[in-house]
Enzyme design. Structure first.
Site, PDB file in Angstrom:
ATOM      1  N   ASP A  15       0.832  -1.212   0.000  1.00 16.55           N
ATOM      2  CA  ASP A  15       0.000   0.000   0.000  1.00 16.55           C
ATOM      3  C   ASP A  15       0.867   1.263   0.000  1.00 16.55           C
ATOM      4  OD1 ASP A  15      -2.307   1.482  -0.002  1.00 16.55           O
ATOM      5  OD2 ASP A  15      -2.772   1.159   2.113  1.00 16.55           O
ATOM      6  N   ARG A  28      -0.970   9.290  -9.798  1.00 14.59           N
ATOM      7  CA  ARG A  28      -0.917   8.022  -9.070  1.00 14.59           C
ATOM      8  C   ARG A  28      -0.236   6.908  -9.879  1.00 14.59           C
ATOM      9  NH1 ARG A  28      -4.139   7.382  -4.799  1.00 14.59           N
ATOM     10  NH2 ARG A  28      -4.519   5.221  -5.330  1.00 14.59           N
ATOM     11  N   ASN A  63     -10.644  -3.213  -6.185  1.00  9.06           N
ATOM     12  CA  ASN A  63      -9.905  -2.158  -6.904  1.00  9.06           C
ATOM     13  C   ASN A  63     -10.540  -1.746  -8.232  1.00  9.06           C
ATOM     14  OD1 ASN A  63      -6.548  -3.218  -5.849  1.00  9.06           O
ATOM     15  ND2 ASN A  63      -7.904  -1.668  -4.969  1.00  9.06           N
TER      16      ASN A  63
END
Ligand code: FPP
Length: 231
Positions: A15, A28, A63
């Protein structure tokens, strides 16, 4: 560290890629690329340390709810990863396995995964088990449905034997990077007695020395498996 206990099987919840990128003023996806590079670095170190199995949480069944651009980038990175590292994993004698429902992935990615799994199936130095479209609750339901369809009794052992990871044993140590203190649907059944290790370090910064710290910490834990004496 000589003579200290080391885990046979480590699971990692990787993470913090997004925050790592944001802190650098980047998108990201930049963090996911750095995270992928770190998978290579840590995988090498794990097997050099004599650990037999490494289970990585690459993409959860939850996700898919991320922005399409991010999901697409993660799928692209997985494809590139399998293609690029197949030769290296072969050379290093590492077997690749995938846990999760891969049937919904693009047929291109499914083929690349199948090729890697097939090509490395006889390698025996270590097992790199990658969770893709993986969720522990779904895995347990899948195991129970398999048992029901075979008309077999549902017991703690039979569920265990029908998990994706049945062959690889249970993780001794589960590491989560990125500061959150939860398991987020990762290896809930087989991780029942795993030692948990949480660190604030974001995944792209989790280097060899950070992994060594986690292994050292594992060596200091007393595992009792519900009993009184340490086994
Ligand atoms: C969590 O960070 C990370 C993911 C959801 C994906 C993990 C994927 C990789 C490391 C790359 C691909 C994997 C392989 C095996 C090639 P986050 O995006 O939730 O970070 P944040 O919590 O900082 O937002």
């Amino acid at each position: 560290m000589d003579g200290a206990k080391i885990p046979a099987h480590i699971g990692i919840i990787m993470d913090g890629n997004g925050r790592w990128a944001t802190a650098r003023g980047k998108k990201r996806s930049y963090g996911h690329r750095a995270g992928t590079a770190n998978v290579e670095r840590i995988t090498e170190h794990v097997f050099n340390r004599g650990i037999k199995t490494l289970s990585l949480f690459a993409f959860s069944s939850e996700n898919w709810a991320r922005p399409k651009e991010e999901v697409d980038e993660l799928m692209r990175l997985l494809e590139v990863y399998f293609k690029k590292f197949l030769k290296k994993l072969q050379k290093e004698n590492i077997r690749v396995a995938v846990m999760g429902d891969t049937s919904v992935l693009s047929s291109k990615l499914q083929k690349v995964i199948e090729k890697s799994v097939e090509a490395t199936k006889n390698n025996d130095r270590g097992i790199l088990n990658i969770g893709i479209n993986y969720g522990a609750r779904q895995e347990i339901a899948h195991a129970v449905n398999k048992l029901l369809s075979k008309g077999e009794p549902i017991t703690a052992e039979s569920i265990s034997e029908n998990l994706y990871t049945a062959e690889f044993g249970e993780p001794d140590l589960i590491i989560r990077t990125g500061g959150e203190l939860r398991l987020s649907n990762f290896m809930l059944y087989q991780g029942a007695y795993a030692e948990l290790y949480f660190t604030d370090v974001l995944w792209p910064d989790f280097d060899e020395s950070e992994l060594d710290k986690a292994i050292e910490e594992f060596g200091r834990r007393h595992r009792r498996f519900g009993k009184v004496e340490e086994s």
